[in-house]
Design a protein around this motif. Structure first.
Motif, PDB file in Angstrom:
ATOM      1  N   PHE A 155       0.048 -11.391  13.282  1.00 36.87           N
ATOM      2  CA  PHE A 155      -0.371 -10.439  12.275  1.00 36.87           C
ATOM      3  C   PHE A 155       0.770  -9.465  12.036  1.00 36.87           C
ATOM      4  O   PHE A 155       1.401  -8.976  12.955  1.00 36.87           O
ATOM      5  N   SER A 172       0.138  -3.417   9.217  1.00 30.81           N
ATOM      6  CA  SER A 172      -0.920  -3.246   8.232  1.00 30.81           C
ATOM      7  C   SER A 172      -0.376  -2.805   6.879  1.00 30.81           C
ATOM      8  O   SER A 172      -1.033  -2.970   5.876  1.00 30.81           O
ATOM      9  N   GLU A 188       1.962  -4.184   5.289  1.00 32.17           N
ATOM     10  CA  GLU A 188       2.351  -5.355   4.517  1.00 32.17           C
ATOM     11  C   GLU A 188       1.187  -5.892   3.698  1.00 32.17           C
ATOM     12  O   GLU A 188       1.379  -6.531   2.687  1.00 32.17           O
ATOM     13  N   HIS A 189      -0.027  -5.669   4.153  1.00 34.18           N
ATOM     14  CA  HIS A 189      -1.200  -6.167   3.455  1.00 34.18           C
ATOM     15  C   HIS A 189      -1.910  -4.988   2.809  1.00 34.18           C
ATOM     16  O   HIS A 189      -2.631  -4.257   3.463  1.00 34.18           O
ATOM     17  N   LYS A 236      -6.441  -5.399  -2.287  1.00 33.17           N
ATOM     18  CA  LYS A 236      -6.457  -6.376  -3.362  1.00 33.17           C
ATOM     19  C   LYS A 236      -6.984  -5.702  -4.614  1.00 33.17           C
ATOM     20  O   LYS A 236      -7.827  -4.808  -4.547  1.00 33.17           O
TER      21      LYS A 236
END
Length: 167
Positions: A36, A39, A41-42, A45
């Motif tokens: 993983f 955080s 990086e994500h 959406k």
């Protein structure tokens, strides 16, 4: 002796135990070996953002509509609201919307009935994708039975299978 709460690390291990021992493990977001990433990086959406904004907007619009429709005029004037649409539209807009939905469903159903061939038409039985069963060659005793090619079962065979015992 009862062990109340033991916290080894807020990020790694959180263990609550009274009579039985239950352990919950949390992954460290800085741990690259776990597969993983960090955080950051994500991100969020866009569908999540649009869904959240849409749900909040729907709730706010519903509350404004209910206040406009049900709160008496003196209360609205006391909080400084003097301009608002006529209360007639509080009933007319939902009524027009429901009638529009019902008429759209009826129109859609009517279009489906118009585009469907009548039950006596052969196009309900055969179309360009229909396949007649291929003639199979009888095999000798020792040969394996091949799988028959995909084909449609003819209507006379269906009638025989379904209605042969009906008198």
């Amino acid at each position: 002796m009862e062990d109340h709460y033991s916290v080894s690390s807020p990020r790694r291990i959180l263990s609550f135990s009274k009579r039985r021992r239950a352990t919950v493990y949390f992954q460290d977001p800085n741990d690259k070996a776990a597969g993983f990433g960090v955080s950051g990086e994500h991100g969020l959406k866009t569908s999540e953002v649009y869904g959240f904004v849409g749900s909040i907007t729907t709730i706010v619009a519903t509350v404004i509509f209910l206040v406009w429709a049900y709160v008496p005029e003196p209360c609205l004037h006391s909080i400084g609201v003097f301009y608002y649409p006529n209360r007639y539209w509080a009933l007319a807009i939902p009524t027009y919307a429901m009638v529009t939905v019902v008429l759209a469903l009826a129109f859609y159903l009517g279009l489906n009935f118009l585009s469907t061939p009548p039950p006596t038409s052969l196009s309900t039985i055969f179309d360009e994708f229909s396949r007649e069963p291929a003639e199979s060659v009888p095999l000798t005793e020792g040969d394996d039975q091949p799988i028959e090619p995909i084909s449609d079962i003819s209507i006379d065979k269906i009638n025989i299978l379904m209605f042969k015992n009906v008198k």
